[in-house]
Design a protein around this motif. Sequence first.
Motif, PDB file in Angstrom:
ATOM      1  N   UNK A  89     -21.415  -3.831-130.727  1.00 28.84           N
ATOM      2  CA  UNK A  89     -22.638  -4.251-130.039  1.00 28.84           C
ATOM      3  C   UNK A  89     -22.640  -3.916-128.545  1.00 28.84           C
ATOM      4  N   UNK A  90     -21.484  -4.065-127.893  1.00 32.82           N
ATOM      5  CA  UNK A  90     -21.444  -3.798-126.448  1.00 32.82           C
ATOM      6  C   UNK A  90     -21.706  -2.330-126.134  1.00 32.82           C
ATOM      7  N   UNK A  91     -21.137  -1.442-126.950  1.00 27.29           N
ATOM      8  CA  UNK A  91     -21.390  -0.017-126.735  1.00 27.29           C
ATOM      9  C   UNK A  91     -22.837   0.336-127.073  1.00 27.29           C
ATOM     10  N   UNK A  92     -23.372  -0.318-128.092  1.00 25.36           N
ATOM     11  CA  UNK A  92     -24.773  -0.073-128.427  1.00 25.36           C
ATOM     12  C   UNK A  92     -25.702  -0.552-127.315  1.00 25.36           C
ATOM     13  N   UNK A  93     -25.358  -1.678-126.717  1.00 27.37           N
ATOM     14  CA  UNK A  93     -26.186  -2.185-125.615  1.00 27.37           C
ATOM     15  C   UNK A  93     -26.152  -1.225-124.423  1.00 27.37           C
ATOM     16  N   UNK A  94     -24.962  -0.662-124.150  1.00 24.34           N
ATOM     17  CA  UNK A  94     -24.841   0.328-123.076  1.00 24.34           C
ATOM     18  C   UNK A  94     -25.686   1.560-123.403  1.00 24.34           C
ATOM     19  N   UNK A  95     -25.544   2.058-124.624  1.00 23.26           N
ATOM     20  CA  UNK A  95     -26.288   3.243-125.039  1.00 23.26           C
ATOM     21  C   UNK A  95     -27.789   2.969-125.045  1.00 23.26           C
ATOM     22  N   UNK A  96     -28.161   1.783-125.499  1.00 20.09           N
ATOM     23  CA  UNK A  96     -29.579   1.394-125.541  1.00 20.09           C
ATOM     24  C   UNK A  96     -30.191   1.461-124.144  1.00 20.09           C
ATOM     25  N   UNK A  97     -29.472   0.969-123.168  1.00 22.98           N
ATOM     26  CA  UNK A  97     -29.956   0.992-121.782  1.00 22.98           C
ATOM     27  C   UNK A  97     -30.247   2.420-121.328  1.00 22.98           C
ATOM     28  N   UNK A  98     -29.330   3.348-121.653  1.00 22.72           N
ATOM     29  CA  UNK A  98     -29.453   4.718-121.146  1.00 22.72           C
ATOM     30  C   UNK A  98     -30.335   5.611-122.008  1.00 22.72           C
ATOM     31  N   UNK A  99     -30.644   5.165-123.218  1.00 19.61           N
ATOM     32  CA  UNK A  99     -31.533   5.952-124.081  1.00 19.61           C
ATOM     33  C   UNK A  99     -32.970   5.457-124.010  1.00 19.61           C
ATOM     34  N   UNK A 100     -33.139   4.154-124.082  1.00 18.07           N
ATOM     35  CA  UNK A 100     -34.472   3.586-124.282  1.00 18.07           C
ATOM     36  C   UNK A 100     -35.082   2.943-123.025  1.00 18.07           C
ATOM     37  N   UNK A 101     -34.307   2.737-121.979  1.00 19.41           N
ATOM     38  CA  UNK A 101     -34.827   2.050-120.792  1.00 19.41           C
ATOM     39  C   UNK A 101     -34.691   2.881-119.511  1.00 19.41           C
ATOM     40  N   UNK A 102     -33.457   3.193-119.156  1.00 23.40           N
ATOM     41  CA  UNK A 102     -33.148   3.809-117.861  1.00 23.40           C
ATOM     42  C   UNK A 102     -33.986   5.055-117.549  1.00 23.40           C
ATOM     43  N   UNK A 103     -34.183   5.986-118.490  1.00 25.93           N
ATOM     44  CA  UNK A 103     -34.962   7.183-118.151  1.00 25.93           C
ATOM     45  C   UNK A 103     -36.392   6.891-117.731  1.00 25.93           C
ATOM     46  N   UNK A 104     -36.930   5.725-118.131  1.00 28.35           N
ATOM     47  CA  UNK A 104     -38.336   5.410-117.902  1.00 28.35           C
ATOM     48  C   UNK A 104     -38.554   4.534-116.665  1.00 28.35           C
ATOM     49  N   UNK A 105     -37.467   4.179-115.984  1.00 26.14           N
ATOM     50  CA  UNK A 105     -37.572   3.407-114.745  1.00 26.14           C
ATOM     51  C   UNK A 105     -37.961   4.369-113.624  1.00 26.14           C
ATOM     52  N   UNK A 106     -39.027   4.041-112.898  1.00 21.83           N
ATOM     53  CA  UNK A 106     -39.547   4.981-111.894  1.00 21.83           C
ATOM     54  C   UNK A 106     -38.552   5.255-110.777  1.00 21.83           C
ATOM     55  N   UNK A 107     -37.901   4.238-110.263  1.00 18.79           N
ATOM     56  CA  UNK A 107     -36.921   4.426-109.190  1.00 18.79           C
ATOM     57  C   UNK A 107     -35.531   4.108-109.734  1.00 18.79           C
ATOM     58  N   UNK A 108     -34.973   5.057-110.475  1.00 22.79           N
ATOM     59  CA  UNK A 108     -33.665   4.806-111.099  1.00 22.79           C
ATOM     60  C   UNK A 108     -32.515   5.539-110.405  1.00 22.79           C
ATOM     61  N   UNK A 109     -32.810   6.158-109.272  1.00 23.05           N
ATOM     62  CA  UNK A 109     -31.742   6.789-108.490  1.00 23.05           C
ATOM     63  C   UNK A 109     -31.451   8.224-108.858  1.00 23.05           C
ATOM     64  N   UNK A 110     -32.123   8.764-109.874  1.00 22.98           N
ATOM     65  CA  UNK A 110     -31.905  10.159-110.254  1.00 22.98           C
ATOM     66  C   UNK A 110     -32.992  11.020-109.610  1.00 22.98           C
ATOM     67  N   UNK A 111     -32.573  11.995-108.825  1.00 20.92           N
ATOM     68  CA  UNK A 111     -33.526  12.957-108.255  1.00 20.92           C
ATOM     69  C   UNK A 111     -33.512  14.193-109.160  1.00 20.92           C
ATOM     70  N   UNK A 112     -34.470  14.255-110.059  1.00 21.66           N
ATOM     71  CA  UNK A 112     -34.491  15.332-111.054  1.00 21.66           C
ATOM     72  C   UNK A 112     -34.775  16.693-110.431  1.00 21.66           C
ATOM     73  N   UNK A 113     -35.391  16.696-109.254  1.00 17.77           N
ATOM     74  CA  UNK A 113     -35.634  17.980-108.579  1.00 17.77           C
ATOM     75  C   UNK A 113     -34.332  18.613-108.091  1.00 17.77           C
ATOM     76  N   UNK A 114     -33.287  17.804-107.946  1.00 19.34           N
ATOM     77  CA  UNK A 114     -31.982  18.374-107.602  1.00 19.34           C
ATOM     78  C   UNK A 114     -31.357  19.061-108.815  1.00 19.34           C
ATOM     79  N   UNK A 115     -31.746  18.621-109.988  1.00 17.25           N
ATOM     80  CA  UNK A 115     -31.265  19.251-111.225  1.00 17.25           C
ATOM     81  C   UNK A 115     -32.063  20.517-111.492  1.00 17.25           C
TER      82      UNK A 115
END
Length: 328
Positions: free
Chosen positions: A158-184
């Motif tokens: 469950x703990x690994x699933x919760x970590x993965x869930x955050x990065x698959x289903x939530x984090x990418x959709x947060x507007x200010x999540x600290x990732x500057x995609x234009x640098x990529x």
Amino acid sequence: MIKLNNTISELNSYLQSKKWIYEGETILSVEKPGEGNMNFTLRIVTNKRSFIIKQSRDYVEKYPQVAAPLERVLREAEFYRLINDIPQLKLMMPDLIGLDKENSVMLMDDLGKGKDYSYLYQQGEVISEEDLLTIIFFISKLHNTITSNTVEKKITNKKMRELNHEHIFKYPYVEENGINLDEILPGLQQHANILKQDEQLKKEVLELGKLYLEDGTTLLHGDYFPGSWLKTGSGVRIIDPEFCFFGIAEFEIGVTIAHLKMAEQPEETIKKALRHYKNSCPLDEELCEKFVAIEIIRRIIGLAQLPLEISLEKRVELLKGARKTLLN
């Protein structure tokens, strides 16, 4: 807790304390065996053999700022034990030699100096039909043979699933999540923002996230993509099932198909993979397609970036297709 490092003298002392090294055996060299993200992993070469040692810590090795379950190596060890009685699966994975539960350390045999299939992300690289069918054979055999009906205790992880869930289903959709995609890739951020501001899309993503968190009846590898497939002199091997759990096969196959798409594999290759899987396992294709879409979005605009060589135009095309799939 002992925190391992790549100092030969300290590794030797640790291995001796666990009786994991033979009398008269000396360490000749240590090296990083691959580009894994999650754990501290070393190949240890001695005067008698070589083996792999892996330690999980309370953070992601590649991203120390990201917390992660300390005991994830123990879940991986449970996976190896479950497949131990199935020759076709055991043959394609490393053998578990030793486990130090107190320090979250696992000792495994060395599959040799292979390379993972991340090279498929390079332009023009195409997986062979033989390798593709072997990769699909493994996962269909796993899904068919290890279920809640064949084991006494399910891996929930469950703990690994919760970590993965955050990065698959939530984090990418947060507007200010600290990732500057234009640098990529310059221009990518504005296209990501369209998804981040789509409330209907985010609602659908969270609904699929609930399915991912539910316990299921089928043992999944949990991270079945080119980085977990190893090309060796002995053929295809499968590694790193630390995200394993009993869930739904549509998530697993969705991830696999998403990576074949992002690696620009021929459409017929992708269809063949699905046909081969469906020949032995049931699959809800509509649900699978939604998980394909989820994985494409999180890999293009999320934290766990891939060594993709596809253009901005191709990434935007994939994102638009994923959005359409999720909203249909």
